[in-house]
Design a protein around this motif. Sequence first.
Motif, mmCIF file in Angstrom:
data_model
loop_
_atom_site.group_PDB
_atom_site.id
_atom_site.type_symbol
_atom_site.label_atom_id
_atom_site.label_comp_id
_atom_site.label_asym_id
_atom_site.label_seq_id
_atom_site.Cartn_x
_atom_site.Cartn_y
_atom_site.Cartn_z
ATOM 1 N N ASN A 239 -27.901 -2.662 -7.591
ATOM 2 C CA ASN A 239 -27.142 -3.173 -6.449
ATOM 3 C C ASN A 239 -25.921 -3.956 -6.904
ATOM 4 O O ASN A 239 -24.844 -3.838 -6.321
ATOM 5 N N HIS A 240 -26.072 -4.766 -7.928
ATOM 6 C CA HIS A 240 -24.926 -5.500 -8.451
ATOM 7 C C HIS A 240 -23.960 -4.562 -9.184
ATOM 8 O O HIS A 240 -22.769 -4.883 -9.319
ATOM 9 N N ALA A 241 -24.467 -3.422 -9.635
ATOM 10 C CA ALA A 241 -23.570 -2.401 -10.188
ATOM 11 C C ALA A 241 -22.629 -1.881 -9.109
ATOM 12 O O ALA A 241 -21.455 -1.607 -9.362
ATOM 13 N N MET A 242 -23.135 -1.758 -7.890
ATOM 14 C CA MET A 242 -22.298 -1.340 -6.768
ATOM 15 C C MET A 242 -21.195 -2.355 -6.520
ATOM 16 O O MET A 242 -20.042 -1.995 -6.247
ATOM 17 N N PHE A 243 -21.545 -3.654 -6.597
ATOM 18 C CA PHE A 243 -20.531 -4.697 -6.471
ATOM 19 C C PHE A 243 -19.433 -4.492 -7.512
ATOM 20 O O PHE A 243 -18.237 -4.526 -7.194
ATOM 21 N N SER A 244 -19.827 -4.289 -8.766
ATOM 22 C CA SER A 244 -18.853 -4.166 -9.854
ATOM 23 C C SER A 244 -17.990 -2.924 -9.701
ATOM 24 O O SER A 244 -16.784 -2.955 -9.972
ATOM 25 N N LEU A 245 -18.605 -1.807 -9.289
ATOM 26 C CA LEU A 245 -17.838 -0.575 -9.099
ATOM 27 C C LEU A 245 -16.782 -0.767 -8.017
ATOM 28 O O LEU A 245 -15.605 -0.422 -8.214
ATOM 29 N N CYS A 246 -17.192 -1.332 -6.894
ATOM 30 C CA CYS A 246 -16.247 -1.538 -5.796
ATOM 31 C C CYS A 246 -15.194 -2.574 -6.169
ATOM 32 O O CYS A 246 -14.027 -2.446 -5.783
ATOM 33 N N PHE A 247 -15.589 -3.588 -6.917
ATOM 34 C CA PHE A 247 -14.635 -4.583 -7.383
ATOM 35 C C PHE A 247 -13.575 -3.934 -8.267
ATOM 36 O O PHE A 247 -12.370 -4.117 -8.073
ATOM 37 N N GLY A 248 -14.020 -3.149 -9.263
ATOM 38 C CA GLY A 248 -13.082 -2.516 -10.183
ATOM 39 C C GLY A 248 -12.160 -1.524 -9.504
ATOM 40 O O GLY A 248 -10.949 -1.504 -9.759
ATOM 41 N N LEU A 249 -12.712 -0.697 -8.613
ATOM 42 C CA LEU A 249 -11.909 0.316 -7.936
ATOM 43 C C LEU A 249 -10.906 -0.310 -6.971
ATOM 44 O O LEU A 249 -9.759 0.147 -6.882
ATOM 45 N N SER A 250 -11.320 -1.368 -6.270
ATOM 46 C CA SER A 250 -10.386 -2.008 -5.335
ATOM 47 C C SER A 250 -9.278 -2.732 -6.089
ATOM 48 O O SER A 250 -8.117 -2.711 -5.665
ATOM 49 N N ALA A 251 -9.609 -3.352 -7.232
ATOM 50 C CA ALA A 251 -8.586 -4.003 -8.043
ATOM 51 C C ALA A 251 -7.578 -2.980 -8.567
ATOM 52 O O ALA A 251 -6.364 -3.224 -8.581
ATOM 53 N N LEU A 252 -8.083 -1.809 -8.982
ATOM 54 C CA LEU A 252 -7.195 -0.750 -9.461
ATOM 55 C C LEU A 252 -6.300 -0.236 -8.336
ATOM 56 O O LEU A 252 -5.088 -0.043 -8.513
ATOM 57 N N ALA A 253 -6.898 -0.035 -7.163
ATOM 58 C CA ALA A 253 -6.125 0.457 -6.010
ATOM 59 C C ALA A 253 -5.047 -0.544 -5.611
ATOM 60 O O ALA A 253 -3.910 -0.169 -5.303
ATOM 61 N N VAL A 254 -5.403 -1.832 -5.644
ATOM 62 C CA VAL A 254 -4.427 -2.857 -5.283
ATOM 63 C C VAL A 254 -3.304 -2.917 -6.313
ATOM 64 O O VAL A 254 -2.138 -3.156 -5.967
ATOM 65 N N GLY A 255 -3.620 -2.670 -7.582
ATOM 66 C CA GLY A 255 -2.581 -2.608 -8.611
ATOM 67 C C GLY A 255 -1.559 -1.526 -8.306
ATOM 68 O O GLY A 255 -0.344 -1.740 -8.438
ATOM 69 N N TRP A 256 -2.044 -0.357 -7.896
ATOM 70 C CA TRP A 256 -1.140 0.737 -7.514
ATOM 71 C C TRP A 256 -0.310 0.348 -6.293
ATOM 72 O O TRP A 256 0.886 0.658 -6.215
ATOM 73 N N MET A 257 -0.956 -0.311 -5.338
ATOM 74 C CA MET A 257 -0.234 -0.742 -4.130
ATOM 75 C C MET A 257 0.886 -1.716 -4.491
ATOM 76 O O MET A 257 2.003 -1.618 -3.965
ATOM 77 N N ARG A 258 0.592 -2.660 -5.364
ATOM 78 C CA ARG A 258 1.613 -3.629 -5.771
ATOM 79 C C ARG A 258 2.766 -2.948 -6.496
ATOM 80 O O ARG A 258 3.933 -3.278 -6.286
ATOM 81 N N GLN A 259 2.444 -1.985 -7.351
ATOM 82 C CA GLN A 259 3.493 -1.266 -8.071
ATOM 83 C C GLN A 259 4.362 -0.447 -7.135
ATOM 84 O O GLN A 259 5.550 -0.239 -7.398
ATOM 85 N N SER A 260 3.780 0.003 -6.029
ATOM 86 C CA SER A 260 4.542 0.797 -5.057
ATOM 87 C C SER A 260 5.350 -0.074 -4.100
ATOM 88 O O SER A 260 6.053 0.443 -3.233
ATOM 89 N N GLY A 261 5.229 -1.407 -4.242
ATOM 90 C CA GLY A 261 6.014 -2.315 -3.418
ATOM 91 C C GLY A 261 5.272 -2.945 -2.264
ATOM 92 O O GLY A 261 5.860 -3.717 -1.501
ATOM 93 N N MET A 262 3.989 -2.635 -2.111
ATOM 94 C CA MET A 262 3.221 -3.228 -1.018
ATOM 95 C C MET A 262 2.877 -4.679 -1.359
ATOM 96 O O MET A 262 2.631 -5.022 -2.511
ATOM 97 N N GLY A 263 2.861 -5.530 -0.348
ATOM 98 C CA GLY A 263 2.574 -6.936 -0.549
ATOM 99 C C GLY A 263 1.358 -7.388 0.232
ATOM 100 O O GLY A 263 0.586 -6.579 0.758
ATOM 101 N N ILE A 264 1.202 -8.701 0.347
ATOM 102 C CA ILE A 264 0.038 -9.284 1.013
ATOM 103 C C ILE A 264 -0.074 -8.800 2.457
ATOM 104 O O ILE A 264 -1.178 -8.501 2.942
ATOM 105 N N ALA A 265 1.050 -8.688 3.159
ATOM 106 C CA ALA A 265 1.037 -8.302 4.575
ATOM 107 C C ALA A 265 0.552 -6.880 4.795
ATOM 108 O O ALA A 265 0.157 -6.520 5.915
ATOM 109 N N GLN A 266 0.605 -6.039 3.762
ATOM 110 C CA GLN A 266 0.130 -4.667 3.885
ATOM 111 C C GLN A 266 -1.268 -4.477 3.281
ATOM 112 O O GLN A 266 -2.118 -3.773 3.825
#
Length: 384
Positions: free
Chosen positions: A135-162
């Motif tokens: 179950n905590h592995a699920m936490f880590s997987l979702c944590f890692g994937l969301s952090a990676l996705a947010v990195g791409w969003m930031r690189q594409s110019g998206m900010g906190i409001a998006q």
Amino acid sequence: MSILRAVKVSRAPFFGLGIVGLYWGTFSAMVPDLKAQVGASDAQLGWALMTAAIGGMAAMFLAPKVALALGKYQLPVLAVILALLTQLPVFAHSLPFMFVMMVVLGAAVSGFDITSNMRLSELEERHGLHLMNVNHAMFSLCFGLSALAVGWMRQSGMGIAQVFPLMGAVLLLASVLTWEKDWQPVQKEEGAAAVPASLPWFFILTVSVMLFVSFVGENATESWSALFIERELGGAVGHGSFGPTTLGLVMFVFRLMGQVFTEKLGEERIVLWSGVFGVIGSLVMALAPTQEIALLGIGISAIGMAVIVPTANSLLGKLVHREQRAIAISRAWMFGFSGFFIGPALIGFVSQHWGLRVAFVIVAGLVATIIPAVLMVKSKRAAG
């Protein structure tokens, strides 16, 4: 097959911890932008993050009563509340607002997190299975994937409001998966041993130490690794997200492994060696001359941090009476989970005066206290 069975048995809290991972992965990767939006120094950001412990401790104290009152609706209701409150960073443009925001968010995420863990402990006892690590592995997987996705969003110019509205919508959709059709409360057993008059505070406090220093090491890395990579090591905007991404994905892999090895090696031995890896990883991060070495240190630290919390939860569940389990876990987490917020604040304070490298050395020293805590529990159990 044991992993698949564990997921099936614990489906609701499994997705519950996934929601917690999505939230923290998003928040951690957005720390550089949030810091800039508020105009906070390292120390101010650290103190703001620590105020989340106030809300978190209050929520954990009340968690057993709240869970009992909500019954089978406990996870879906708390998940929806968290999804809605995820939008608060959009409105954070001053330090006072950020301090209040972190108290509220700390209460929301901590209440949902501890309720998921209490439910897991109940399901472990009912089905005779080890469920915490997967179950905590699920936490880590979702944590890692969301952090990676947010990195791409930031690189594409998206900010906190998006970013936060988008991730809030994802959390809202995921809340449906926390519904438990066949939910049942803990039942009293005929002929079971009488409930002790007092809580087993020795075990609660020693396990809370394990949780505390593990959370210090984990969230210090989650919250500050992005800034460390981009500011101290010269990484480009968005590259800092590789820090929390590495932490989350490595923890995911080793939590899955922990699901198997904990059953074979026992909780104490797993937690002991995890503490050793956590110390080594923090020291490598502190001495890292390049981004690659920093990521290596984060990976080693992740190996150590991966299984301490879920395995310590299972250990405490075995050490207390079944009818004391929920309140024992909530009390251990009241102190232990405060490390999740104190860690970033400690890093911010030390960084402000001596730099991030010194801060990670201090984290290594704190993580090392896991070793005597485990030995104390093992000695007490052996003595009966």
